[in-house]
Design an enzyme around this catalytic site. Sequence first.
Site, PDB file in Angstrom:
ATOM      1  N   ASP A  57       0.869  -1.173   0.000  1.00 19.64           N
ATOM      2  CA  ASP A  57       0.000   0.000   0.000  1.00 19.64           C
ATOM      3  C   ASP A  57       0.909   1.228   0.000  1.00 19.64           C
ATOM      4  OD1 ASP A  57      -1.733   2.106   0.550  1.00 19.64           O
ATOM      5  OD2 ASP A  57      -2.931   0.947   1.976  1.00 19.64           O
ATOM      6  N   ASN A  82       2.157   6.265 -10.966  1.00 20.84           N
ATOM      7  CA  ASN A  82       0.784   6.293 -11.441  1.00 20.84           C
ATOM      8  C   ASN A  82      -0.263   6.139 -10.343  1.00 20.84           C
ATOM      9  OD1 ASN A  82      -1.507   5.612 -13.500  1.00 20.84           O
ATOM     10  ND2 ASN A  82      -1.361   3.800 -12.190  1.00 20.84           N
ATOM     11  N   ALA A  83       0.096   5.571  -9.204  1.00 24.79           N
ATOM     12  CA  ALA A  83      -0.877   5.291  -8.145  1.00 24.79           C
ATOM     13  C   ALA A  83      -1.619   6.563  -7.750  1.00 24.79           C
ATOM     14  CB  ALA A  83      -0.178   4.691  -6.926  1.00 24.79           C
ATOM     15  N   ILE A  85      -5.830   8.116  -6.288  1.00 22.76           N
ATOM     16  CA  ILE A  85      -7.246   7.911  -5.986  1.00 22.76           C
ATOM     17  C   ILE A  85      -7.990   9.237  -6.109  1.00 22.76           C
ATOM     18  CG2 ILE A  85      -6.849   5.973  -4.411  1.00 22.76           C
ATOM     19  CD1 ILE A  85      -7.322   7.983  -2.080  1.00 22.76           C
ATOM     20  N   SER A 134      -2.680  15.300 -13.957  1.00 20.56           N
ATOM     21  CA  SER A 134      -4.023  15.409 -14.536  1.00 20.56           C
ATOM     22  C   SER A 134      -4.266  16.832 -15.022  1.00 20.56           C
ATOM     23  CB  SER A 134      -5.073  15.048 -13.475  1.00 20.56           C
ATOM     24  OG  SER A 134      -6.373  15.367 -13.911  1.00 20.56           O
ATOM     25  N   TYR A 147      -8.620  16.361  -4.952  1.00 22.31           N
ATOM     26  CA  TYR A 147      -7.930  15.706  -6.063  1.00 22.31           C
ATOM     27  C   TYR A 147      -7.077  16.702  -6.848  1.00 22.31           C
ATOM     28  CZ  TYR A 147      -7.203  12.997 -10.336  1.00 22.31           C
ATOM     29  OH  TYR A 147      -6.634  12.356 -11.412  1.00 22.31           O
ATOM     30  N   SER A 150      -3.997  17.875  -4.915  1.00 22.77           N
ATOM     31  CA  SER A 150      -2.935  16.863  -4.826  1.00 22.77           C
ATOM     32  C   SER A 150      -2.184  16.750  -6.143  1.00 22.77           C
ATOM     33  CB  SER A 150      -3.521  15.502  -4.440  1.00 22.77           C
ATOM     34  OG  SER A 150      -4.310  14.945  -5.478  1.00 22.77           O
TER      35      SER A 150
END
Length: 250
Positions: A57, A82-83, A85, A134, A147, A150
């Site tokens: 994790d 890439n990890a 959420i 992103s 999101y 981050s």
Amino acid sequence: MHIIITGASSGLGEALALHYATHEHQLVLIARREDRLNDVAQRCRVKGAEVEMIVADVNDFKRMGEIGKSLCEKRVDRIILNAGISVGHGGGVTPFEDFHRVFQTNFLSIHALLEPMIPKLMEQKAGEIVFISSLASLFTMPTSIAYSSSKRAINAYAEGLHYQLKPHGVNVMTIMPGFIESEMTQKNHFKMPFLMKTEEGIARITHAIERKKIRYAFPFRFYLMIRIVSLLPQSLRDKIVNFTNFKKGA
């Protein structure tokens, strides 16, 4: 080439692993879901790749640091971070626990892994670090504050790392995709502009990596729209954001 991919058990991480699964590559796949990761690893091996599977994790920072140290025992050619959420798009104030979890997973885990690896890359005088950010990092909507924040932190971190490592022959790249079909975007209950198929998104990402793009945002039309809106007077931006949220039903 020795390629490390985090978040490799699903979504873009899974697709990237399968893309790079060839006889020429040794893959290190990191994810927390052992059953899903094992399935991806097996499919990569069938395609000819040598695969090391690490079940972990990324929120376990001590464990990530240990993994980073162990990975330094071999040459490191490419790290794809890439990890990530999302807690979805919704109104109201994001609970602190969710905000904390998003920043831990999307941002802080990166430095936990890279801290012991950066000296190794500098010593090699070669290697690549790829951040999957992103387009949401470029303009923060009120429904995705955690999101977007981050991901914007990732951009700033990657920018500084680029300046630090470029003199040592290490390439740092920041990829900023828009909406791509994946496990994460399946949770969105609104129309996603310029939504791309997974295959197209992966083709764009891997092409940018091969060309060693320092910053790459796509699709271009979506990126251009964001840049134009960012240059508008605040009063117009407010109207656009309010209208967009209304269309989302937020």
